[in-house]
Design a protein around this motif. Structure first.
Motif, mmCIF file in Angstrom:
data_model
loop_
_atom_site.group_PDB
_atom_site.id
_atom_site.type_symbol
_atom_site.label_atom_id
_atom_site.label_comp_id
_atom_site.label_asym_id
_atom_site.label_seq_id
_atom_site.Cartn_x
_atom_site.Cartn_y
_atom_site.Cartn_z
ATOM 1 N N GLN A 146 0.890 -1.119 0.087
ATOM 2 C CA GLN A 146 0.095 0.123 -0.025
ATOM 3 C C GLN A 146 0.831 1.382 -0.049
ATOM 4 N N GLU A 147 1.974 1.315 0.824
ATOM 5 C CA GLU A 147 2.894 2.281 0.639
ATOM 6 C C GLU A 147 3.742 2.526 -0.741
ATOM 7 N N ALA A 148 3.994 1.500 -1.172
ATOM 8 C CA ALA A 148 4.416 1.467 -2.600
ATOM 9 C C ALA A 148 3.444 2.125 -3.579
ATOM 10 N N ARG A 149 2.232 1.630 -3.701
ATOM 11 C CA ARG A 149 1.166 2.111 -4.375
ATOM 12 C C ARG A 149 1.145 3.453 -4.254
ATOM 13 N N LYS A 150 0.904 3.909 -2.942
ATOM 14 C CA LYS A 150 0.773 5.408 -2.669
ATOM 15 C C LYS A 150 1.900 6.205 -3.327
ATOM 16 N N LEU A 151 3.050 5.726 -3.040
ATOM 17 C CA LEU A 151 4.106 6.605 -3.609
ATOM 18 C C LEU A 151 4.116 6.637 -5.249
ATOM 19 N N LEU A 152 3.836 5.434 -6.010
ATOM 20 C CA LEU A 152 3.727 5.424 -7.052
ATOM 21 C C LEU A 152 2.568 6.387 -7.579
ATOM 22 N N LYS A 153 1.494 6.604 -6.958
ATOM 23 C CA LYS A 153 0.426 7.185 -7.526
ATOM 24 C C LYS A 153 0.836 8.903 -7.339
#
Length: 158
Positions: A146-153
């Motif tokens: 979820q952290e990676a997804r947020k960073l990518l977004k």
């Protein structure tokens, strides 16, 4: 956040299939071939064409499907050394730092044109035809994903 990963062949082949089927030219080609196959089936049913014509359109559909589904992903997997390497990747505010036995690379966030999330991977796109796969199973837990997804977004967008 730092992750270490290698690639699983079955997952990579599925990711490549997903990429190919998301390409507009492949989708249009499949739509056209499907229309011709359905049209040939209808015409065959009403005895407007011979069985050979129906068979040819059916074979074209099957050959196209097997090529995009099996042969194309497999040929790319076999040609690319990337899928044989082990990686260490650091995702941070300044960009993506990738390290292998052969060297290292830093990509600024502006180097990416977009990203897509699939079942097994984050696809980090440089342009519509070139991308880098980051396996989701390389993250420790769902929180890191979820952290990676947020960073990518936040940094790349879609």
């Amino acid at each position: 956040m730092t992750v270490r990963f290698g690639y699983d062949k079955k997952q990579v082949l599925e990711a490549l299939r997903t990429h190919f089927f998301s390409r507009p030219e492949i989708r249009i080609l499949f739509i056209l071939v499907n229309v011709f196959a359905i049209l040939s089936a209808i015409l065959f049913y009403f005895r407007k064409i011979q069985a050979l014509s129906f068979l040819i359109f059916s074979m074209l559909w099957f050959i196209l499907w097997i090529t995009v589904r099996r042969f194309l992903p497999l040929s790319i997997y076999k040609r690319s050394r990337t899928f044989q390497d082990s990686f260490t990747m650091d995702l941070s505010d300044r960009g993506v730092w990738l390290q292998t036995e052969r060297g290292e690379q830093l990509w600024q966030w502006k180097d990416f044109s977009g990203f897509k999330e699939t079942l097994y991977f984050f696809h980090l796109y440089f342009d519509p035809r070139s991308f880098f796969l980051v396996p989701k199973d390389s993250f420790k837990d769902i929180v890191e994903i979820q952290e990676a997804r947020k960073l990518l977004k936040d940094k790349i967008g879609k």
